[in-house]
Each structure stands twice: as C-alpha cells, then as structure tokens.
Design a protein around this motif. Structure first.
Motif, PDB file in Angstrom:
ATOM      1  N   LEU A   1      -8.948   3.075  -4.140  1.00  0.00           N
ATOM      2  CA  LEU A   1      -9.784   2.138  -5.008  1.00  0.00           C
ATOM      3  C   LEU A   1      -9.070   1.245  -5.389  1.00  0.00           C
ATOM      4  CD1 LEU A   1     -12.056   4.799  -6.876  1.00  0.00           C
ATOM      5  CD2 LEU A   1     -12.694   3.335  -4.627  1.00  0.00           C
ATOM      6  N   PHE A   2      -9.372  -0.305  -5.546  1.00  0.00           N
ATOM      7  CA  PHE A   2      -8.528  -1.419  -6.216  1.00  0.00           C
ATOM      8  C   PHE A   2      -8.071  -0.752  -7.348  1.00  0.00           C
ATOM      9  CE2 PHE A   2      -8.252  -5.207  -8.540  1.00  0.00           C
ATOM     10  CZ  PHE A   2      -7.107  -6.036  -7.711  1.00  0.00           C
TER      11      PHE A   2
ATOM     12  N   MET B   1       0.826  -1.193  -0.038  1.00  0.00           N
ATOM     13  CA  MET B   1      -0.134  -0.066   0.084  1.00  0.00           C
ATOM     14  C   MET B   1       0.921   1.291  -0.028  1.00  0.00           C
ATOM     15  SD  MET B   1      -3.385  -0.411  -0.068  1.00  0.00           S
ATOM     16  CE  MET B   1      -4.110   0.479   1.135  1.00  0.00           C
ATOM     17  N   PRO B   2       0.707   2.080  -0.750  1.00  0.00           N
ATOM     18  CA  PRO B   2       1.508   3.368  -0.975  1.00  0.00           C
ATOM     19  C   PRO B   2       1.424   4.090   0.476  1.00  0.00           C
ATOM     20  CG  PRO B   2      -0.238   3.309  -2.574  1.00  0.00           C
ATOM     21  CD  PRO B   2      -0.529   2.467  -1.897  1.00  0.00           C
ATOM     22  N   THR B   3       2.745   4.527   0.767  1.00  0.00           N
ATOM     23  CA  THR B   3       2.961   5.074   2.010  1.00  0.00           C
ATOM     24  C   THR B   3       2.766   6.697   1.978  1.00  0.00           C
ATOM     25  OG1 THR B   3       5.258   5.542   1.482  1.00  0.00           O
ATOM     26  CG2 THR B   3       4.486   3.454   2.748  1.00  0.00           C
TER      27      THR B   3
ATOM     28  N   HIS C   1      -0.941   1.944  -9.112  1.00  0.00           N
ATOM     29  CA  HIS C   1       0.312   1.667  -8.166  1.00  0.00           C
ATOM     30  C   HIS C   1       1.123   0.662  -8.459  1.00  0.00           C
ATOM     31  CE1 HIS C   1       2.637   1.988  -4.660  1.00  0.00           C
ATOM     32  NE2 HIS C   1       2.152   0.770  -4.190  1.00  0.00           N
ATOM     33  N   MET C   2       0.884  -0.546  -8.361  1.00  0.00           N
ATOM     34  CA  MET C   2       1.422  -1.609  -8.552  1.00  0.00           C
ATOM     35  C   MET C   2       2.087  -1.858  -9.874  1.00  0.00           C
ATOM     36  SD  MET C   2       1.710  -3.079  -5.628  1.00  0.00           S
ATOM     37  CE  MET C   2       2.330  -4.804  -6.148  1.00  0.00           C
TER      38      MET C   2
ATOM     39  N   LEU D   1     -12.597  -8.953  -7.209  1.00  0.00           N
ATOM     40  CA  LEU D   1     -12.975  -7.653  -6.668  1.00  0.00           C
ATOM     41  C   LEU D   1     -13.384  -6.738  -7.988  1.00  0.00           C
ATOM     42  CD1 LEU D   1      -9.985  -6.915  -4.201  1.00  0.00           C
ATOM     43  CD2 LEU D   1     -12.508  -7.497  -3.677  1.00  0.00           C
ATOM     44  N   ARG D   2     -14.187  -5.646  -7.662  1.00  0.00           N
ATOM     45  CA  ARG D   2     -14.473  -4.843  -8.541  1.00  0.00           C
ATOM     46  C   ARG D   2     -13.425  -3.741  -8.754  1.00  0.00           C
ATOM     47  NH1 ARG D   2     -20.086  -4.356  -9.880  1.00  0.00           N
ATOM     48  NH2 ARG D   2     -19.923  -2.269 -10.067  1.00  0.00           N
ATOM     49  N   PRO D   3     -13.437  -3.210  -9.806  1.00  0.00           N
ATOM     50  CA  PRO D   3     -12.404  -1.868  -9.885  1.00  0.00           C
ATOM     51  C   PRO D   3     -12.512  -1.011  -8.909  1.00  0.00           C
ATOM     52  CG  PRO D   3     -13.174  -2.447 -12.112  1.00  0.00           C
ATOM     53  CD  PRO D   3     -14.029  -3.106 -10.976  1.00  0.00           C
TER      54      PRO D   3
END
Length: 511
Positions: A447-448, A436-438, A454-455, A478-480
């Motif tokens: 949001l996914f 997870m971004p810091t 990010h990934m 999961l949904r977007p």
C-alpha cells in the motif's frame, strides 16, 4: 514517456488531488520492518553526525545504544585514519613552498588548492566512521576560524586543519596552543609580522575576545600586553614560508593580562607564551565561553545558564579535557528536552542528503566529478564551508539558516540530487525501484501509505504522519491505499516528487 503521456498523467494527478481531501482517510501507514532509532538516540546521533544512514543506525544499535556509541566515538584515540580517507587531491600533500612556487609560476592557483581542501573536508564528513570527530573538528575550526579564502593562507591552511583535527577530542589547552602558534593563525590575524617595535594587536585581541575569555573580561591594556606576549612567533612570508621564533622581535618587560603576570625578561618568550595560553585555557571565563558555545551549537539558541555552569565546572575539573564536557552535555536534561530545536545549516543539509539517499561518490576523474562538486553544491546553499569572512566563524544559530532564500536553495539542491542531475560524474544514485523494501514478499503489492512510512523511516528516522502522507499522495496523485508493485508507474514519473516531499518537509531541516 511522451510529452502527451506526461501531460495526461499530470492532469490526472491534479484531478485526483482535488478530490482526495473529501474522500480519503490519511491514517499513516505502518511498516515497522524498516527499523528506526528511538527518539533519544535519533536526537543525539542527529546532533553529532552528518545524517543517519541505515549503516549508522545499525552501528548505534550494535554498540548497545546511543550513549554507548557516543562514548565509544569519544574514546577511540585519534590515529590519523581520517587524514587519507579521501586521498584524491594530491596538491593537499605538498609543502608550503611548493604550493607557493606552483601558484606564483602559474601552474595552479592557491584558491584551487583551497577548493580541493573544501571538497576533502566535505568528503571526510560524509564518509568517515568517526562522525563525532568530524563534527567536533568542524566546531573547533569555526571557533579558531581561519578563512580558507584569505590572502595566501593556502600555504598553511591544510596543516592547520590537521592540527585542529588532532586535538578536537583532546584537551582544550593543547588545542589552544596548537592553533594559536600555528602559522595559519599567525598570518590570518597579523601576528606573523608583529615585532617588539610595532606589536600587532589583532591576534592578541581575538585570542581574548573569540578564543578564550570573551568580551567584558579584559581591558585595552590587557589587549596590548596580550599582543606583546605573542611577539616573536613569526613565519618567513613569501620566501621559505617556514614558521620560526624570532627572539629579536619579542617584546620584553613585565606583562599583565587579567590575573596573569610575568617578568618576561628573556628574549626568547616562548615559555611566556606557553604559560599565558595555559592560564587562559584554565580561566573560569574561558570555561564558561566554551560551554556556552557548545550549548548553542548542540542544544539550543536559548542558552540555559544552569547547563553552562555545570559544563564549565566539568571542563575545569577535568583539566580542560573536551570528552567529559560532551558526555555531560548529552546526558543533561536540557539536551534531552531540545529535540528538533536546531536547524541544519547548509553543510549539514548537503551531507545528510548524500548520506540518507545513499549516494555513492567515487574517485574524481574531472572537475565535473561528484567529489569535486560537493563544495560547489554547499556554496549554492549560502556559504562555502570555512570561507566566512570574519574571524568569529560561520553562524550556527537557527535564524541565520531559516530564510526563504536558503529554503528555496535547499529545495533546488534536493531536486537535483533526487533526479540524479547534479553532480553527473563519478557518482551513483539509487534507482527509484530500489527504494521498495527488500524484506517483504515480492508477490504482494505494498500500500502506498506503507511505502510512505518506509520512506519516512529511511530518510527521517521516524514513522510517517498524516500530514506527510497527505502531501505525498498529492505529489504522486495516488490514494493512500493504492497498491504499489516494483513495476508501478509511480517509479516512472512521480517518484522524485514523493522523495522531494519528504526531504523538503520541516522535519528534514531539524536536527
């Protein structure tokens, strides 16, 4: 989680995946706080590094851009800093006779020493700040290939690698002389036992065919004279293992190879060898062969003749110096238009996976430690580095590394690494929630679709796409627009599938 919980979660994911396509927009997320290199920079750094970690990307930006970073990497004089970068294998510091005595005495086999060497090679490539040096050392070790698993080559192979590294960003003439007269090369190609009565033609031929001018530029008589010139360069095999020059074994008499001629009247033929290798290094055919190999390795399998012409001219104009050729290559329009046209081989896949995942390797404590497993991991993808059985070096073309077998092997390797299964000792893997971004608010969910972006930026150095988002949604169930917090269930069971989806995407195999 219990077995029942895992089964239930899996069923829910499959049910959701079956309806996602009909109900969801896969508009990619956007998380620009996670910076990426622009395409020209990503392209160059991908070709001349073993994976763009966040640290390397920051280094490129700090240098003032990719070309400035590249020039700085070329201009930094070799100072031996990489020699002991991973000084974790003490046998690599032993002299040839000591290695031989330990092997013949049953203390430790030569193949084990070479496995140490392979692990150190991989670790240097993984963590060295001199990424261009490491990439070019690999290129030249393939060009002047001496297989680490050849019979008893272990007594010489360590110092041979050091000679290649020393000259990897210098002049090709110096590199050619250092490699051609090194006992590892003499032994590998049979010259260590060559005499004036029975010249061994093997190295004389490969010197012309593989190392310099290439096929079609010499005759069989040239091969014979090439072998005669090299006689006298010997090694005290199976005794002291010392290299030496034997004047009594040097063939004397006039020699001619292509445009090179010499009376060769003296018993000590070292000056003849030196002049001959200098001639070959400066030959226009050698310039074209080196240029062609560089283009195949760093631009495209389809070699543009115009680029070869320009690089060969640069090579000759700069007295065989390697850096000016590389600078001309990366600034060429052919290089700039070759984005994503090369496929990572097994070595690069393993190293890039370690680097972009941020896997930390510690000093080995046992054979199971990561530093002693990385070579095994690379071998599992099809070929242990530096073990190609022929003297022409391992393939660098796309077709050789694009088989279904290789793809499946890479997927298995990625899965092991993402889950932290192998290696399992003296290594640290990032925990799922650490992705997870810091640099975001801890109180608001993410949001996914933005997490996927990010990934993608972290692992691929580029924003996500609709196709990648869709695949990650299906992998996670999961949904977007699903809100993700640091304590989300996603990080309990589905996270490895999300990361694997990104690493197994075609983009990760491109460089």
């Amino acid at each position: 989680m219990t077995t029942e919980q895992i089964t239930d979660a899996s069923s829910r994911r499959h049910a959701l995946a079956a309806t996602l396509d009909r109900k969801v927009s896969y508009r990619p997320g956007r998380y620009p706080r996670t910076e990426v290199l622009r395409e020209p920079a990503r392209h160059l750094v991908n070709r001349f590094s073993y994976g763009i970690s966040p640290q390397l990307a920051a280094e490129v930006r700090a240098a003032g851009g990719h070309l400035a970073w590249f020039d700085k990497q070329l201009a930094t004089a070799y100072d031996g800093s990489a020699d002991n970068l991973c000084d974790w294998w003490p046998d690599l510091h032993r002299e040839s006779l000591d290695l031989w005595n330990r092997t013949s005495g049953g203390v430790r086999g030569g193949w084990e020493v070479m496995w140490d060497y392979g692990n150190r090679v991989m670790m240097r490539r993984m963590v060295s700040p001199r990424q261009v040096l490491e990439v070019m050392t690999e290129f030249w070790e393939n060009h002047f290939h001496v297989a680490t698993n050849a019979d008893n080559i272990f007594v010489y192979r360590i110092s041979y690698g050091d000679v290649i590294r020393q000259h990897a960003l210098g002049r090709f003439e110096d590199l050619l002389k250092g490699a051609s007269t090194h006992p590892a090369m003499l032994m590998f190609l049979g010259n260590a036992g060559s005499t004036k009565a029975h010249p061994n033609e093997n190295q004389g031929r490969e010197l012309l065919e593989l190392h310099t001018v290439g096929l079609g530029n010499y005759t069989e008589e040239d091969v014979k004279n090439s072998a005669r010139i090299l006689t006298g360069h010997r090694a005290d095999l199976y005794k002291t293992w010392d290299p030496y020059y034997s004047a009594q074994d040097h063939w004397t008499g006039p020699v001619q190879v292509m445009g090179f001629s010499h009376p060769n009247a003296e018993a000590d033929g070292q000056a003849v060898t030196d002049a001959y290798l200098s001639y070959l290094a400066h030959h226009p055919a050698t310039a074209r062969r080196i240029a062609t190999k560089l283009v195949k390795a760093f631009v495209s399998d389809t070699v543009p003749a115009s680029l070869v012409d320009r690089l060969a001219a640069t090579y000759l104009a700069h007295d065989t110096a390697i850096p000016p050729v590389l600078q001309a290559l990366v600034r060429s329009p052919e290089f700039k238009s070759s984005v994503d046209k090369k496929v990572r081989d097994g070595d690069e896949d393993v190293l890039a996976t370690y680097r972009v995942l941020g896997v930390g390797v510690k000093k080995p404590r046992s054979d199971a430690s990561a530093a002693n497993q990385v070579y095994w991991q690379t071998a599992s993808l099809g070929l242990a580095p530096l073990t190609w059985p022929r003297p022409d070096g391992q393939p660098v073309d796309n077709a050789s590394w694009s088989s279904p077998t290789r793809a499946l092997a890479s997927m298995t390797f990625h899965w092991d690494m993402i889950n932290g299964w192998w290696p399992g000792d003296a290594v640290s893997f990032p925990r799922p929630r650490s992705w997870m971004p810091t640099n975001r608010s801890r109180t608001r969910p993410m949001l996914f679709r933005d997490l996927v972006d990010h990934m993608s930026r972290r692992l691929l150095q580029r924003p996500s796409t609709a196709d990648l988002l869709k695949a990650c949604c299906q992998a996670a169930g999961l949904r977007p627009d699903a809100p993700i917090r640091r304590g989300a269930e996603l990080f309990e069971d589905a996270w490895p599938r999300v990361v694997a989806t990104i690493l197994d995407s075609p983009t990760f195999y491109q460089r």
